[in-house]
Design a protein around this motif. Structure first.
Motif, PDB file in Angstrom:
ATOM      1  N   TYR A 356       0.959  -1.068   0.238  1.00 59.10           N
ATOM      2  CA  TYR A 356       0.196   0.150  -0.027  1.00 59.10           C
ATOM      3  C   TYR A 356       1.042   1.247   0.252  1.00 59.10           C
ATOM      4  CZ  TYR A 356      -2.955  -3.904   1.876  1.00 59.10           C
ATOM      5  OH  TYR A 356      -3.588  -5.193   1.924  1.00 59.10           O
ATOM      6  N   SER A 357       0.366   2.187  -0.777  1.00 58.49           N
ATOM      7  CA  SER A 357       1.285   3.374  -0.885  1.00 58.49           C
ATOM      8  C   SER A 357       0.482   4.451  -1.070  1.00 58.49           C
ATOM      9  CB  SER A 357       2.427   3.247  -2.097  1.00 58.49           C
ATOM     10  OG  SER A 357       3.496   4.178  -1.850  1.00 58.49           O
ATOM     11  N   GLY A 358       0.806   5.759  -0.429  1.00 61.72           N
ATOM     12  CA  GLY A 358       0.011   6.948  -0.370  1.00 61.72           C
ATOM     13  C   GLY A 358       0.036   7.599  -1.778  1.00 61.72           C
ATOM     14  N   LYS A 359      -0.852   7.928  -2.455  1.00 61.00           N
ATOM     15  CA  LYS A 359      -0.739   8.527  -3.783  1.00 61.00           C
ATOM     16  C   LYS A 359      -0.687  10.211  -3.563  1.00 61.00           C
ATOM     17  CE  LYS A 359      -3.933   8.980  -8.033  1.00 61.00           C
ATOM     18  NZ  LYS A 359      -4.424  10.191  -7.731  1.00 61.00           N
ATOM     19  N   MET A 360       0.275  10.628  -4.344  1.00 62.64           N
ATOM     20  CA  MET A 360       0.642  11.872  -4.126  1.00 62.64           C
ATOM     21  C   MET A 360      -0.045  12.759  -5.087  1.00 62.64           C
ATOM     22  SD  MET A 360       4.372  11.673  -3.180  1.00 62.64           S
ATOM     23  CE  MET A 360       4.394  13.410  -2.344  1.00 62.64           C
ATOM     24  N   ALA A 361      -0.723  13.999  -4.703  1.00 62.76           N
ATOM     25  CA  ALA A 361      -1.447  14.998  -5.251  1.00 62.76           C
ATOM     26  C   ALA A 361      -0.299  15.952  -5.820  1.00 62.76           C
ATOM     27  CB  ALA A 361      -2.092  15.827  -4.490  1.00 62.76           C
ATOM     28  N   ALA A 362      -0.656  16.367  -7.151  1.00 67.16           N
ATOM     29  CA  ALA A 362       0.225  17.435  -7.953  1.00 67.16           C
ATOM     30  C   ALA A 362       0.159  18.595  -7.004  1.00 67.16           C
ATOM     31  CB  ALA A 362      -0.096  17.677  -9.205  1.00 67.16           C
ATOM     32  N   SER A 363       1.354  19.019  -6.032  1.00 67.57           N
ATOM     33  CA  SER A 363       1.227  19.979  -5.233  1.00 67.57           C
ATOM     34  C   SER A 363       2.571  20.389  -4.732  1.00 67.57           C
ATOM     35  CB  SER A 363       0.273  19.628  -3.801  1.00 67.57           C
ATOM     36  OG  SER A 363       0.407  20.318  -2.878  1.00 67.57           O
ATOM     37  N   SER A 364       2.946  21.692  -4.341  1.00 68.47           N
ATOM     38  CA  SER A 364       4.233  21.918  -3.919  1.00 68.47           C
ATOM     39  C   SER A 364       4.435  21.521  -2.533  1.00 68.47           C
ATOM     40  CB  SER A 364       4.541  23.445  -4.058  1.00 68.47           C
ATOM     41  OG  SER A 364       3.205  23.985  -3.267  1.00 68.47           O
ATOM     42  N   THR A 365       3.458  21.053  -1.910  1.00 69.26           N
ATOM     43  CA  THR A 365       3.605  20.484  -0.592  1.00 69.26           C
ATOM     44  C   THR A 365       3.235  19.016  -0.623  1.00 69.26           C
ATOM     45  OG1 THR A 365       1.552  21.405   0.084  1.00 69.26           O
ATOM     46  CG2 THR A 365       3.503  22.388   1.033  1.00 69.26           C
ATOM     47  N   PRO A 366       3.640  18.016   0.071  1.00 68.27           N
ATOM     48  CA  PRO A 366       3.330  16.650   0.129  1.00 68.27           C
ATOM     49  C   PRO A 366       1.796  16.302   0.511  1.00 68.27           C
ATOM     50  CG  PRO A 366       4.743  16.950   1.694  1.00 68.27           C
ATOM     51  CD  PRO A 366       4.711  18.383   1.196  1.00 68.27           C
ATOM     52  N   LEU A 367       0.887  16.171  -0.460  1.00 72.40           N
ATOM     53  CA  LEU A 367      -0.555  16.020  -0.060  1.00 72.40           C
ATOM     54  C   LEU A 367      -0.869  14.467  -0.710  1.00 72.40           C
ATOM     55  CD1 LEU A 367      -2.070  19.354  -0.825  1.00 72.40           C
ATOM     56  CD2 LEU A 367      -1.565  18.499   1.320  1.00 72.40           C
ATOM     57  N   PHE A 368      -1.571  13.708  -0.004  1.00 70.61           N
ATOM     58  CA  PHE A 368      -2.078  12.284  -0.334  1.00 70.61           C
ATOM     59  C   PHE A 368      -3.550  12.377  -0.727  1.00 70.61           C
ATOM     60  CE2 PHE A 368       1.859  12.158   2.103  1.00 70.61           C
ATOM     61  CZ  PHE A 368       2.789  11.039   1.182  1.00 70.61           C
ATOM     62  N   ASN A 369      -3.978  12.141  -1.950  1.00 69.24           N
ATOM     63  CA  ASN A 369      -5.081  12.375  -2.403  1.00 69.24           C
ATOM     64  C   ASN A 369      -5.904  10.881  -2.395  1.00 69.24           C
ATOM     65  OD1 ASN A 369      -4.211  11.563  -4.563  1.00 69.24           O
ATOM     66  ND2 ASN A 369      -4.696  13.283  -5.812  1.00 69.24           N
ATOM     67  N   GLY A 370      -5.061  10.012  -2.039  1.00 69.41           N
ATOM     68  CA  GLY A 370      -5.755   8.705  -1.945  1.00 69.41           C
ATOM     69  C   GLY A 370      -4.687   7.442  -1.603  1.00 69.41           C
ATOM     70  N   VAL A 371      -5.024   6.444  -1.603  1.00 67.41           N
ATOM     71  CA  VAL A 371      -4.112   5.186  -0.997  1.00 67.41           C
ATOM     72  C   VAL A 371      -4.131   4.363  -2.396  1.00 67.41           C
ATOM     73  CG1 VAL A 371      -5.500   4.240   0.323  1.00 67.41           C
ATOM     74  CG2 VAL A 371      -3.351   3.535   0.420  1.00 67.41           C
ATOM     75  N   ILE A 372      -2.899   3.699  -2.860  1.00 69.26           N
ATOM     76  CA  ILE A 372      -3.019   2.596  -3.724  1.00 69.26           C
ATOM     77  C   ILE A 372      -2.719   1.377  -3.152  1.00 69.26           C
ATOM     78  CG2 ILE A 372      -1.738   1.810  -6.107  1.00 69.26           C
ATOM     79  CD1 ILE A 372      -0.567   4.803  -6.138  1.00 69.26           C
ATOM     80  N   GLY A 379       0.289  -8.003 -10.888  1.00 65.48           N
ATOM     81  CA  GLY A 379       1.185  -6.591 -11.454  1.00 65.48           C
ATOM     82  C   GLY A 379      -0.370  -5.601 -11.758  1.00 65.48           C
ATOM     83  N   THR A 380      -1.133  -5.643 -10.853  1.00 69.42           N
ATOM     84  CA  THR A 380      -2.219  -4.529 -10.792  1.00 69.42           C
ATOM     85  C   THR A 380      -2.220  -3.873  -9.588  1.00 69.42           C
ATOM     86  OG1 THR A 380      -3.710  -6.162  -9.944  1.00 69.42           O
ATOM     87  CG2 THR A 380      -3.600  -6.116 -12.330  1.00 69.42           C
ATOM     88  N   SER A 381      -3.008  -2.779  -9.781  1.00 74.36           N
ATOM     89  CA  SER A 381      -3.324  -1.950  -8.647  1.00 74.36           C
ATOM     90  C   SER A 381      -4.764  -1.330  -8.504  1.00 74.36           C
ATOM     91  CB  SER A 381      -2.334  -0.813  -8.660  1.00 74.36           C
ATOM     92  OG  SER A 381      -2.261   0.179  -9.645  1.00 74.36           O
ATOM     93  N   GLN A 382      -4.914  -0.959  -7.472  1.00 66.67           N
ATOM     94  CA  GLN A 382      -6.612  -0.151  -7.121  1.00 66.67           C
ATOM     95  C   GLN A 382      -6.316   1.151  -6.378  1.00 66.67           C
ATOM     96  OE1 GLN A 382      -8.542  -3.612  -5.419  1.00 66.67           O
ATOM     97  NE2 GLN A 382     -10.125  -3.171  -6.806  1.00 66.67           N
ATOM     98  N   ILE A 383      -6.855   2.102  -6.475  1.00 61.73           N
ATOM     99  CA  ILE A 383      -6.732   3.347  -5.838  1.00 61.73           C
ATOM    100  C   ILE A 383      -7.993   3.582  -4.969  1.00 61.73           C
ATOM    101  CG2 ILE A 383      -6.642   5.793  -6.180  1.00 61.73           C
ATOM    102  CD1 ILE A 383      -4.931   5.284  -8.858  1.00 61.73           C
ATOM    103  N   HIS A 384      -7.777   3.729  -3.668  1.00 61.32           N
ATOM    104  CA  HIS A 384      -8.908   4.617  -3.042  1.00 61.32           C
ATOM    105  C   HIS A 384      -8.770   5.904  -3.147  1.00 61.32           C
ATOM    106  CE1 HIS A 384     -12.211   4.761   0.161  1.00 61.32           C
ATOM    107  NE2 HIS A 384     -11.315   5.889   0.351  1.00 61.32           N
ATOM    108  N   ASP A 385      -9.762   6.682  -3.663  1.00 58.74           N
ATOM    109  CA  ASP A 385      -9.595   8.399  -3.601  1.00 58.74           C
ATOM    110  C   ASP A 385     -10.208   8.838  -2.479  1.00 58.74           C
ATOM    111  OD1 ASP A 385      -9.911  10.898  -4.495  1.00 58.74           O
ATOM    112  OD2 ASP A 385      -9.745  10.174  -6.362  1.00 58.74           O
ATOM    113  N   TYR A 386      -9.577   9.712  -1.699  1.00 55.23           N
ATOM    114  CA  TYR A 386     -10.270  10.113  -0.641  1.00 55.23           C
ATOM    115  C   TYR A 386     -11.402  11.445  -0.768  1.00 55.23           C
ATOM    116  CZ  TYR A 386      -6.177   8.393   1.903  1.00 55.23           C
ATOM    117  OH  TYR A 386      -5.174   7.599   2.294  1.00 55.23           O
ATOM    118  N   GLY A 387     -11.546  11.698  -2.067  1.00 52.68           N
ATOM    119  CA  GLY A 387     -12.346  12.681  -2.680  1.00 52.68           C
ATOM    120  C   GLY A 387     -12.023  14.044  -2.666  1.00 52.68           C
ATOM    121  N   LYS A 388     -12.690  14.868  -3.247  1.00 49.34           N
ATOM    122  CA  LYS A 388     -12.296  16.426  -3.721  1.00 49.34           C
ATOM    123  C   LYS A 388     -12.131  16.977  -2.509  1.00 49.34           C
ATOM    124  CE  LYS A 388     -14.173  20.017  -6.698  1.00 49.34           C
ATOM    125  NZ  LYS A 388     -13.134  20.641  -6.294  1.00 49.34           N
TER     126      LYS A 388
END
Ligand SMILES: [Fe+2]
Length: 458
Positions: A356-372, A379-388
């Motif tokens: 499991y790895s935190g999915k990083m948002a495009a941001s100048s500070t480290p923000l995680f918008n989901g978890v992969i 060889g597959t992955s699924q994403i849980h998105d935390y929402g807008k």
């Protein structure tokens, strides 16, 4: 910086909170599983006072945020880690130490530096420890999260202590290292399952480097000597002490768990930087490492390295170190930027199907918008998105009580909602990643973004 510019790490949900609170019977959206029982505790920086000079996210005093879950109910508490430095600054009523972005002041009457204890947590031999890579760990009481004090293994601790020690889930041993900027630059230690520091050995590396993490397998320990180097000579010439040297190789050292410098094997790859490993394991003649690799880093050295458009973007990679042939293969596993990788720690050091790895948002500070969730077998992955507008942190795997499947459990992390300016603990079914969280525990205070957490059975 102009007088009105705000440091992003003192703003929004990076800003510290001032109160320590305890709250029972938290409101839950959804339902907390009754077979989820234990406590999620997360460490992170929370400066007690306005910083002196430039502030870096790594500088703040450690604060723990804990949610204890039992029989479908949740309790929250947050507590400072009351380090010696925190106590002195508490008495003085202001900050007395500068941070990493300021020159050190060896003549500071309170001492040369502050152990903030702000980075991570490890549970070992019945004791929760708050860790910080520059110094001694701090013992913390559970479930109260009160600070017990510095923990030095009956005086046997003779090095710094990585923020990321590794506990073997089968033997109960704990491995850690300490690095420094004077020889010996690296020391490696093993602690018994009962909590006795058994041995510390020096490991030779050519110069001091910032070494944040390492990895273990069933029989080996893997060190990462990466070219984020420290040089006193550079500093004496007025250059930065810490620099990423892209013309130097990355070196991976593999040593038997109870081995030493005389039998370490080194493997070289092109320069890279790695903050965190996901896991490592043995397979045939190979030791396999999975970690989040960056092609370069500007961390702490932002004005002094050539900018690399692909630098500072961590992506999951796999290395195969062949102990027979001496060859190494490096392979990118995903193009998506991610950090704060974790596995089911009951399988640490063994081949896991999932990570499991935190999915990083495009941001100048480290923000995680989901978890992969990675399935390494398929060889597959699924994403849980935390929402807008919702950002989380490191997602920690909490196994179901009595689970027999590797992914039978939940991922837990604090999520901050930027529109409502509120925090919650989200509980995600690890076997049903794309669905809504099974429970959202509403936290009656803001939980600032932070570093690493732990799931503990208390
Ligand atoms: Fe870390």
């Amino acid at each position: 910086m102009t007088a009105t510019a705000v440091n992003p790490y003192l703003d929004g949900n990076f800003a510290p909170v001032s109160d320590e609170i305890t709250a029972d019977n938290l409101k839950v959206i959804g339902e907390l599983p009754t077979d989820l029982s234990g406590m999620f505790v997360r460490n992170g920086p929370n400066p007690q006072w306005s910083p002196i000079g430039k502030y870096h996210w790594f500088d703040g005093d450690g604060m723990l945020h804990g949610v204890r879950i039992h029989e479908g109910k949740a309790t929250y508490r947050n507590r400072y880690i009351k380090t010696r430095g925190w106590q002195i600054e508490n008495q003085v009523g202001k900050a007395v130490w500068t941070g990493l972005m300021e020159p050190s002041r060896p003549d500071n009457p309170y001492g040369p530096g502050k152990n903030t204890a702000n980075t991570a947590l490890v549970w070992h031999a019945g004791q929760l420890l708050a860790t910080w890579e520059g110094g001694t760990p701090h013992a913390v009481a559970t479930p109260d999260l009160d600070t017990i004090g510095e923990y030095n293994y009956n005086g046997k601790l003779v090095s710094a202590f990585t923020a990321h020690p590794k506990v073997d889930p089968v033997t109960g041993e704990m491995m850690f290292f300490g690095y420094g900027f004077a020889p010996p630059y690296l020391k490696y230690s093993v602690v018994s399952a009962a909590g006795e520091l058994l041995r510390t050995v020096p490991i030779d590396i050519p110069m001091g480097v910032m070494m944040h993490d390492f990895a273990i397998t069933e029989n080996y320990t893997i060190f990462m000597d990466l070219p984020l180097t420290f040089s006193m000579q550079r500093m004496q010439k007025g250059l930065p002490g810490l620099m990423f040297e892209r013309d130097k190789p990355s070196r991976f050292g593999i040593v038997k768990r109870h081995g030493d410098n005389s039998n370490i094997r080194w493997f070289e790859t092109p320069a890279c930087y790695i903050f965190h490993t996901l896991n490592a394991y043995e397979e045939g003649d190979e030791v396999v490492l999975i970690a989040n690799r960056m092609s370069s880093t500007n961390v702490l050295v932002s004005n002094d390295t050539k900018r690399d458009s692909d630098g500072d973007i961590p992506r999951l990679h796999r290395w195969r170190f062949n102990l027979t042939s001496g060859s190494v293969r490096e392979e990118r596993l995903d193009d998506i930027a991610s950090e704060f990788p974790r596995v089911n720690e009951n399988l640490l050091g063994r081949k896991t199907r999932y990570g499991y790895s935190g999915k990083m948002a495009a941001s100048s500070t480290p923000l995680f918008n989901g978890v992969i969730k990675y399935d390494f077998r398929n060889g597959t992955s699924q994403i849980h998105d935390y929402g807008k507008g919702r950002y989380g942190g490191e997602a920690v795997f909490a196994p179901r009580f009595g689970a027999s499947n590797e992914d039978d459990g939940w991922l837990v992390t604090f999520v901050y909602d930027t529109s409502s300016e509120t925090s919650e603990l989200v509980v995600i079914n690890a076997q049903d990643m794309t669905s809504q969280p099974v429970a959202r525990v509403l936290i009656p205070t803001r939980v600032p973004y932070g570093f690493h957490g732990a799931w503990i059975a208390v």
